[in-house]
Structures are given as C-alpha cells and as structure tokens.
Design an enzyme around this catalytic site. Sequence first.
Site, PDB file in Angstrom:
ATOM      1  N   PHE A  63     -11.572  -6.879  13.763  1.00 25.79           N
ATOM      2  CA  PHE A  63     -10.585  -7.317  12.851  1.00 25.79           C
ATOM      3  C   PHE A  63     -10.307  -6.269  11.564  1.00 25.79           C
ATOM      4  O   PHE A  63     -11.177  -5.659  11.099  1.00 25.79           O
ATOM      5  CB  PHE A  63     -10.905  -8.606  12.401  1.00 25.79           C
ATOM      6  CG  PHE A  63     -10.188  -9.619  11.214  1.00 25.79           C
ATOM      7  CD1 PHE A  63      -8.356  -9.624  11.840  1.00 25.79           C
ATOM      8  CD2 PHE A  63      -9.950  -9.292  10.071  1.00 25.79           C
ATOM      9  CE1 PHE A  63      -7.398 -10.262  10.882  1.00 25.79           C
ATOM     10  CE2 PHE A  63      -9.137  -9.551   8.721  1.00 25.79           C
ATOM     11  CZ  PHE A  63      -8.123 -10.062   9.530  1.00 25.79           C
ATOM     12  N   GLN A  64      -8.907  -5.653  11.511  1.00 30.23           N
ATOM     13  CA  GLN A  64      -8.338  -4.728  10.541  1.00 30.23           C
ATOM     14  C   GLN A  64      -8.759  -3.484  10.716  1.00 30.23           C
ATOM     15  O   GLN A  64      -8.919  -3.189  10.190  1.00 30.23           O
ATOM     16  CB  GLN A  64      -8.500  -4.598   9.096  1.00 30.23           C
ATOM     17  CG  GLN A  64      -8.088  -6.399   9.022  1.00 30.23           C
ATOM     18  CD  GLN A  64      -7.699  -6.869   7.600  1.00 30.23           C
ATOM     19  OE1 GLN A  64      -8.571  -6.792   6.985  1.00 30.23           O
ATOM     20  NE2 GLN A  64      -6.612  -7.324   7.311  1.00 30.23           N
ATOM     21  N   LYS A 115     -17.282  -0.056   5.953  1.00 26.64           N
ATOM     22  CA  LYS A 115     -17.451  -1.224   5.239  1.00 26.64           C
ATOM     23  C   LYS A 115     -19.550  -1.427   4.671  1.00 26.64           C
ATOM     24  O   LYS A 115     -19.585  -1.580   3.985  1.00 26.64           O
ATOM     25  CB  LYS A 115     -17.298  -2.966   5.530  1.00 26.64           C
ATOM     26  CG  LYS A 115     -17.619  -3.790   4.089  1.00 26.64           C
ATOM     27  CD  LYS A 115     -17.120  -5.102   4.878  1.00 26.64           C
ATOM     28  CE  LYS A 115     -16.956  -5.833   3.693  1.00 26.64           C
ATOM     29  NZ  LYS A 115     -16.245  -7.652   4.061  1.00 26.64           N
ATOM     30  N   MET A 173      24.988   8.415   2.332  1.00 26.58           N
ATOM     31  CA  MET A 173      24.627   9.599   3.114  1.00 26.58           C
ATOM     32  C   MET A 173      25.214   9.433   4.441  1.00 26.58           C
ATOM     33  O   MET A 173      26.080  10.683   5.284  1.00 26.58           O
ATOM     34  CB  MET A 173      23.280  10.289   2.875  1.00 26.58           C
ATOM     35  CG  MET A 173      23.463  12.135   3.329  1.00 26.58           C
ATOM     36  SD  MET A 173      24.477  13.133   2.398  1.00 26.58           S
ATOM     37  CE  MET A 173      23.140  13.462   1.342  1.00 26.58           C
ATOM     38  N   GLU A 224       0.606  -1.109   0.097  1.00 25.75           N
ATOM     39  CA  GLU A 224      -0.366  -0.165  -0.031  1.00 25.75           C
ATOM     40  C   GLU A 224       0.789   1.691  -0.203  1.00 25.75           C
ATOM     41  O   GLU A 224       0.804   2.546  -0.305  1.00 25.75           O
ATOM     42  CB  GLU A 224      -1.235   0.124   0.901  1.00 25.75           C
ATOM     43  CG  GLU A 224      -1.876  -1.048   0.908  1.00 25.75           C
ATOM     44  CD  GLU A 224      -1.935  -2.276   1.640  1.00 25.75           C
ATOM     45  OE1 GLU A 224      -0.874  -2.603   2.157  1.00 25.75           O
ATOM     46  OE2 GLU A 224      -2.614  -3.508   1.699  1.00 25.75           O
TER      47      GLU A 224
END
Lengths: 163, 575
Positions: free
Chosen positions: B117-118, B167, B483, B55
């Site tokens: 959940f999630q 949802k 760096m 993502e």
Amino acid sequence: MKHIISLLMENEAGALSRVAGLFSARAYNIESLTVAPTEDATLSRMTIVTSGSEEVIEQIIKQLNKLIDVVKVLDLNDGRFIERELMLVKVKATGTLREEMKRMCDIFRGRIIDVADSSYTIELTGAGSKLDAFLEALDKTVILETVRTGASGIGRGDRILKV
Amino acid sequence: MEDRTTQITGAEILIRCLQEENVKFVFGYPGGAVLNIYDAIFSQTHFKHVLVRHEQAAVHAADAYSRATGEVGVALVTSGPGATNAVTGIATAYMDSIPLVVISGQVPTPAIGMDAFQEVDMVGVTRPCVKHNFLIKDINDVAMTIKKAFYIASTGRPGPVVVDIPKDITAQFAKFSYPKTVEMRSYNPILKGHTGQIKKAVNLILNAKRPMLYTGGGVVLGDAADQLVKLTRKLGYPITNTLMGLGGYPGTDPQHLGMLGMHGTYEANMAMQDCDVLIAIGARFDDRVIGNTEHFFRKDRTIIHVDVDPSSISKRVKVDIPIVGHVQSVLAEMNELLEADTKKPDTAALTAWWKQIEAWREKKCLTYDLSTDIIKPQFVVEKLWEVTGGDAFVTSDVGQHQMWAAQYYKFDKPRRWINSGGLGTMGVGLPYAMGVQLAHPEAQVACITGEASIQMCIQELSTCKQFHLPVKVITLNNRYMGMVRQWQEFFYGNRYSESYMDALPDFVKLAEAYGHVGMRIEKPSDVEPALKEAFSPKLKERLVFMDFLTDQKENVFPMVPNGKGLSEMILSEEL
C-alpha cells in the site's frame, strides 16, 4: 564514429540504472554495455560501446562524469587500446557440416566447447568486428543461436584506469 | 537487551541531522510512511514545519525559500502518492539548479517490491530529475546520507537530492553522531577556474570592439552579483540577463539592455547577434534564449563561457574559451587581473558600439498602447514596480504574465525574481510566494499570476491563512491561457483550441472564503489606487487577492518565433 568508453563507478544498487537512464533520457546510442565488479569490491567497471559525432561523444563523457556514482571515465578511443568480446554460437553439425564447422572454428581460432548429436557450440573471442566476420562467414541457416557479451576494453601499456 | 540509553530512533536521528544542517523550515505533508518522523517533529522546536495542502506545493515552497535565501530548501512527503505529487516540484528545481533535500517516506524494507500500500519506487521515479538520490537501507547510514544529501545539493552546480527512507528504519534505534565532513571520491566539484584560461579571456575581453556580457541564473545562484557589477561597470560594456539571471545586474542601470531571448528586448537580442566577443557567465545558451543555433552562429564572434558545470559548456553552442569554475571565484579573478592590467578597453570602438546599441534602443520595443479603457497587463506590472519602489520579491507562474513581469519589473537585486524558467511549471507562483514570505517575513512579496496558473495550486490560500503569509496575489485575468492563445493566434490560424478559461470562479469571493481580502479591478484608473491600498500598512498583515481584468487580446512582444534566429524578432508595430 564508434567509441568505447570505460568507466569506474561505485558498486552500489541502482548505479547501472543511472547510466542506462542517462543514455535513454538524452537519446544517446548504446551498442553494448557490460558491467562487473573489479578486484576492488567497492568499484564496478563498465564498458559502453556507443557512436555519435565528436560533439555528442564529448557530451556523453561530460554527462557520465556528472553522475555522482561515477568515479572515473575514459574514452578508450583517445589512445591505443585493446577490445575483446566473447561470443557463443550454436551451429548445426550434421553430415558434412560436422567437418565444415570444425574447420571454420579453427580458422577463426575458436573452440568447440559443447558437442551434441546434431550441434556444436563454438566459443570465439576477439574484437567485435572479428565476431561479426565469423557470423558473416557462416551460412545463416546453420546458426541456431548466438550470444555475445558486448565489448570489454583496456588501454595498452601505461594507459591505466584506476582510482 | 541492547543498551538504549544512548540510542535514539531513526526518525529522531533524521530530525537531529536537520538541526545540524541549521534547517529553519521544513515544508511537508504527513502520511503513513512518515508517521514516525512526524512524531519526532511533534516534540522538537528547532525548525518550523509548514503544513501545505498538496505535496507539490511543499517542494515549490522549499524551492522558493532556497531561491530567496541561498540556503538548501527542505521538503518532507510520505510514500506513494505523496512522493509522486512531489515530482513536479523536484523536476522544477532540477531544471533551475536549485539546492533541495526532499525526504520521502517509503514502505517498510521487507515490503519493498511487494506492491505494498502506497508503495512507489521513488528512487526510480525521480532518477531523471534529481542531482542524486538515495534509498536508505540501514539505520546506521541515516546521518551520513543526510550529510551527503546536503553536500551534494548545495555544491558544484546545485540541484535537488531525494532521500527515500523506509518506515522501519525510522523506528529502529541507533547511536547518533553527525559527520563533520564528507568526502566522496566520485564527486569533487571544480571551484576555481583555470588561471591560464581566465588570462586568455581577460585579454580577449580587453581587445573586443563590440563586446557583450550575457549572464544567467549562475550569477544569482553563485552569489556573484557584486563581482559582476564591478566587472561590468569597470569595462563599461553592455550586459543582458536571461530570465533566470534577472537581478544579477541592476535592471535600471543604463548598461543593462534588458532581458534577452524569445521575449527579450530588441537591443539585447541584436547585440547578442552582432557582438564580436560574447562573455557568457553562468548561462547555458538554451533554446528560449538564443533560438536557432545555426542562425546564432557567427564566424567572426568569439565566445567565452564561464560555468560551474562542464556539461553546460559547448552543449548547444561551441565556445572558444571555456572556463569551468564557480562563477563568483572566476569573476573575482577576472576583476583582479583587470585591476592590474595596463591595457584599457578600446574607447573609440566602444563608443561606436554603444551608438549602434542606442539606435536599437530607439525602437522602444516594450512600448504598448495606453489609450484604451481596458487594463493593459504591462501597465499593472509597471505600476506594481512603482508602488513597491522596485524592491519587492516577485514570484510568477508561467505564461504571458511571467514574461510581462520579467520585462517590466526592473529587478535591481539578485534573488528577488522567483520563477520557473527551465521546466515552466504553471502553479508555482503561490507556493513560491509562501516560501519567500517565510524567508523574509517583513518583505513585500507579490505573486504575479494568471487566472489559469493560479488555479493549479490555489488550495495553498489555506496554507497562507494558517501561517499568516500576507502575500499580494496580482492576477492578470484575461480569461485565456494567454501564451497558448498567443501561439494559436500567430501559428494556428486563430483556432483557440481549449485555451479559453470558462466557468472562472469569483476570485474575490474565493479569497474571502479562505479568509483573505479580495479585490476586482476593471479600469486602468483604478490600478494604481488598488495596488497602493493592497500594499498599505492597513493591509500589511493580510493576503490580498487582486483580480485585474485585463485586455484579452494583448500579446507579448518582442517575440522570436520558435526555431527562428535572435535577430528575427516580431515587434508589435509589425502586426
């Protein structure tokens, strides 16, 4: 220097956390913060007491204005204003203290709003400095509990914060 | 039962909104909370969904798509881990003011707050790194919220907006009607600058003896490059660009002094410090640009600052003439005033000033040693510039290679240089190249990266294969986080703590495993032929992963050490 900032914001969930989050994320001071809906139910009014240099206060105002939910911001210190805060103090009131607490309350133009066998609860309104002075005038050992609302402020006369 | 003949689902409403906004690409990754939305995507043809492998890359690719086109980038992720994976991408876009709409799924409304959940509080998590965010609580708010999200993201100082959609809302039915306009009493970005202030500024500009133009990402994002070029050429004044502003003024033009800042050119930094009138346009005086503010302060220098965001003005540096407004509009007004003004710049003073600048230029601060048998990273960038005719879209990751890309690839056009300036996010390079290549399928797209950065989003080689993105990956492989190594050499007594990249993969085989072309280049004489081959018509359709083995000890110069002033640069010759 201490500044009192008033703002109007959309009365939406999470709006308060955006302001509180801004202050913590940018390490600005908050001495007190109060918020409640206004006569227009879609708007909340918030009063923030903060402190900082002129540059910091300027940034605070700009950053507050940048928040999408914030409708208007006013630094009350830019003009004449009135500051009020409410404090409830529960003090010991036994023996000679019963008379003394009543007298102190009167001197500061407070009101006793709850009387119990061994305590009074005093309500006091005024600028933050007056509330501080009252607490200082009391012997620390007589104070059982204090609760303060934080300052609310409003401009004098024609200074009006409205949408 | 309700009449459903005229109603569609929340998911379909969302898709219709994206169509109304003319979205061409959605970068995303499906999951439980967005299944209804993906089902609606399945049966639509208006935009292309680009399936990434992580993502974070979805948001980076959407971000780069926006940087390369000026349109709002769109990403779609699921709740919980999908949402938190997106956060680095969102913060990256926020720091560079890139307009994005990131749509995240959320658990169903009744499950919010139940540790479902999630579930993660996406609005809370992203609050400090978005321009604004929304949690939709009613299906009837979907269309207006999306309209507002695009409006907020793309106007004023742009930035990412997150829309979190539970949802259950995407499964409910409602009528669809897309608002034509949006009005918000709490959000009215200022566009036009104050005319009085602009007049004052023009007067000051014309009276300057040692003027300097300093322009940033605002010129690129505000599509103001044309106006800036007109102004700068008319005045004949020197100009420098920040890292984010490169391409805002042609890098090959003699009036351009190169980039300024921590790794800016000697002439740009000295001119910044010594000018008497500084004209800052769409730039924000950040710590990597002007270094120490106390050292930067000069009593005899007047600063004009044009910016769309009032909070950028007088934040780190107190300015004398603030102008809040859209950079393009303010510059256009300045050009009109200059056109009409009978006063001309002070030629004698300007000649003397340019003489001073040419003396600084004589330091040739970007010179590097070409006599060795080891490939110098700067040489690769210079050759890339030649081979691509200076006309490629160049993305970079973060570190030494990023600075060399900025110093040696002279960008002549805006929106060609795509990098993470503010947040400094390693791993952006490859997903950035994907977003750019999708926006410009025929363009040459090079991703200049390092062997450390590229491994942070290397899984996207798979996305590139699926969507036929013929990006050229230019890896400057010095087997170090360069760096970090440089700072450890300068400031930590050569103690190279954890900055060596051990156990590197064979990048050629890795590229081949993903179905791409791999090349390893070990000799300076092979650099140009290899680049020519990679950009040849024969490999036009292929992703080429070029692993350049470069000098391990090379450092980026000039360098203003952290906390020092702009004129306190270390030049390579001093070491």
